[in-house]
Design an enzyme around this catalytic site. Sequence first.
Site, PDB file in Angstrom:
ATOM      1  N   TYR A 121       0.831  -1.209   0.000  1.00  0.00           N
ATOM      2  CA  TYR A 121       0.000   0.000   0.000  1.00  0.00           C
ATOM      3  C   TYR A 121       0.860   1.251   0.000  1.00  0.00           C
ATOM      4  O   TYR A 121       2.073   1.193   0.223  1.00  0.00           O
ATOM      5  CB  TYR A 121      -0.961   0.017   1.205  1.00  0.00           C
ATOM      6  CG  TYR A 121      -0.304   0.425   2.516  1.00  0.00           C
ATOM      7  CD1 TYR A 121       0.530  -0.446   3.207  1.00  0.00           C
ATOM      8  CD2 TYR A 121      -0.505   1.692   3.051  1.00  0.00           C
ATOM      9  CE1 TYR A 121       1.126  -0.068   4.397  1.00  0.00           C
ATOM     10  CE2 TYR A 121       0.093   2.082   4.243  1.00  0.00           C
ATOM     11  CZ  TYR A 121       0.909   1.195   4.909  1.00  0.00           C
ATOM     12  OH  TYR A 121       1.506   1.572   6.077  1.00  0.00           O
ATOM     13  N   ARG A 164       8.157   3.589  -4.869  1.00  0.00           N
ATOM     14  CA  ARG A 164       8.192   2.655  -3.730  1.00  0.00           C
ATOM     15  C   ARG A 164       7.115   1.581  -3.876  1.00  0.00           C
ATOM     16  O   ARG A 164       7.332   0.411  -3.543  1.00  0.00           O
ATOM     17  CB  ARG A 164       8.016   3.424  -2.413  1.00  0.00           C
ATOM     18  CG  ARG A 164       8.123   2.536  -1.189  1.00  0.00           C
ATOM     19  CD  ARG A 164       8.133   3.310   0.103  1.00  0.00           C
ATOM     20  NE  ARG A 164       6.873   4.004   0.342  1.00  0.00           N
ATOM     21  CZ  ARG A 164       6.650   4.838   1.373  1.00  0.00           C
ATOM     22  NH1 ARG A 164       7.610   5.094   2.237  1.00  0.00           N
ATOM     23  NH2 ARG A 164       5.481   5.420   1.525  1.00  0.00           N
ATOM     24  N   LYS A 212       6.577  -2.011   2.131  1.00  0.00           N
ATOM     25  CA  LYS A 212       5.372  -1.355   2.669  1.00  0.00           C
ATOM     26  C   LYS A 212       4.188  -2.314   2.545  1.00  0.00           C
ATOM     27  O   LYS A 212       3.253  -2.129   1.750  1.00  0.00           O
ATOM     28  CB  LYS A 212       5.101  -0.019   1.970  1.00  0.00           C
ATOM     29  CG  LYS A 212       4.201   0.895   2.804  1.00  0.00           C
ATOM     30  CD  LYS A 212       4.274   2.327   2.342  1.00  0.00           C
ATOM     31  CE  LYS A 212       3.274   3.241   3.015  1.00  0.00           C
ATOM     32  NZ  LYS A 212       3.383   3.327   4.471  1.00  0.00           N
ATOM     33  N   GLU A 234      12.725   2.836  13.760  1.00  0.00           N
ATOM     34  CA  GLU A 234      11.768   3.853  13.303  1.00  0.00           C
ATOM     35  C   GLU A 234      10.638   3.918  14.328  1.00  0.00           C
ATOM     36  O   GLU A 234      10.873   3.708  15.515  1.00  0.00           O
ATOM     37  CB  GLU A 234      11.274   3.526  11.886  1.00  0.00           C
ATOM     38  CG  GLU A 234      10.701   2.133  11.742  1.00  0.00           C
ATOM     39  CD  GLU A 234      10.107   1.853  10.358  1.00  0.00           C
ATOM     40  OE1 GLU A 234       9.861   2.779   9.583  1.00  0.00           O
ATOM     41  OE2 GLU A 234       9.860   0.654  10.078  1.00  0.00           O
TER      42      GLU A 234
HETATM   43  N1  PDD Z   1       2.924   5.297   7.467  1.00  0.00           N
HETATM   44  N2  PDD Z   1       7.607   3.872   8.797  1.00  0.00           N
HETATM   45  C1  PDD Z   1       6.446   3.206   8.836  1.00  0.00           C
HETATM   46  C2  PDD Z   1       6.409   1.882   9.525  1.00  0.00           C
HETATM   47  C3  PDD Z   1       5.285   3.729   8.237  1.00  0.00           C
HETATM   48  O1  PDD Z   1       4.128   3.051   8.264  1.00  0.00           O
HETATM   49  C4  PDD Z   1       5.352   5.014   7.615  1.00  0.00           C
HETATM   50  C5  PDD Z   1       4.162   5.634   6.940  1.00  0.00           C
HETATM   51  C6  PDD Z   1       6.576   5.683   7.613  1.00  0.00           C
HETATM   52  C7  PDD Z   1       6.739   7.028   6.955  1.00  0.00           C
HETATM   53  O2  PDD Z   1       6.678   6.909   5.548  1.00  0.00           O
HETATM   54  P1  PDD Z   1       6.175   8.106   4.626  1.00  0.00           P
HETATM   55  O3  PDD Z   1       7.019   9.283   4.943  1.00  0.00           O
HETATM   56  O4  PDD Z   1       6.400   7.608   3.255  1.00  0.00           O
HETATM   57  O5  PDD Z   1       4.711   8.361   4.941  1.00  0.00           O
HETATM   58  C8  PDD Z   1       7.678   5.087   8.201  1.00  0.00           C
HETATM   59  C9  PDD Z   1       1.752   5.624   6.675  1.00  0.00           C
HETATM   60  C10 PDD Z   1       1.515   7.094   6.543  1.00  0.00           C
HETATM   61  C11 PDD Z   1       0.553   4.860   7.195  1.00  0.00           C
HETATM   62  O6  PDD Z   1       0.706   3.666   7.371  1.00  0.00           O
HETATM   63  O7  PDD Z   1      -0.509   5.419   7.373  1.00  0.00           O
END
Ligand code: PDD
Length: 332
Positions: free
Chosen positions: A80, A99, A197, A229
Amino acid sequence: ELYLQVNMAPEVDLLCLHSISLIGFFTSAFGATTLLPSVAAQVKKGRNMSIAYLNGSYLPLDQAKISPMDRGFLFGDGIYEVIPSYNGKMVGFGPHIERMKNGLAAIGVQFDWTTKQWADLCQQLIEKNGSGNLGLYLHVTRGTDSKRFHAFPENIPATVFAYSFEIGPEPVADKALAKKYRVAATRDLRWERCHIKSIALLGNVLHFQQGYEQGYDESLFDADNQLTEASACNAFIVKNGTVITPALDNAKLPGITRHILLDILRRDGSIPVEERDVSMDEVYSADEVWITSSSKDIAAVVQINGTTVGNGEVGDVWLAAQTLYSAGKFNY
Ligand code: PDD
């Protein structure tokens, strides 16, 4: 044939409940007269607020249905993305789609949409949902099989689902308006493929819930005393004016906000940046700690497991970084 109804967003549910109680009020106060259809129309409008995309069709979100034999439902077998858009302008569309393609390739889902096809889908979602401030959720699974069997089935089409949800106004570089995040820190108990992801987010959900039940806004992850993270964000520290974030590997998602922020900071050149291992001791003794994600931009953390970060205030380096990020984020 069995179908699973895709859940509506909670805010839509609430709106519906509120409207339904209004129907009750009008019905009992005035009788079921002409008022009722207009309220019912509003309920309908509320329910249908988000127009979703499912396998080639645009339809109200509460009418989007998938089979329970979908491998996304059975195995969490899919990828996703969440792309923020403000007044019709997306942040990081190119890197988000790259990605997505990398994730699909990593798990062997044959799905060959071009970047143009993804752009058209996102544009349609924005237009059909009012072009305000929207999170665009894109989701591809390996598809619907006739049996539950772990091995990849052959020749089934991927399931493609997308919808939008309302997000708040653009975060602004203003210390007085910035939310101060209080986070937990726990041992990272997820799997060793966090760079993908995956829609299978149970590990992240359990961590997030644990912090949430204790009143925290997020949970930082500690793997053998190294910062990885957070449940749904990447993490940064600031020490003596240098911005430091853990180097990417299979324990972290390559966040797009992280990528854009690092690129903007390096191009600007006024704030030194390092990508390297970050120990939890460094986290606790940092001047500032930030978490980044598509829905948050850069968020300042002022407390970790009850311990104050720096002076407990949103920091000066945060202000400088969020100012640069706000100015440059639409160029990606
Ligand atoms: N979450 N790390 C994890 C585990 C995440 O799920 C996310 C994003 C990020 C940050 O990624 P980005 O900058 O590309 O949003 C880091 C999304 C927003 C979610 O699951 O809703």
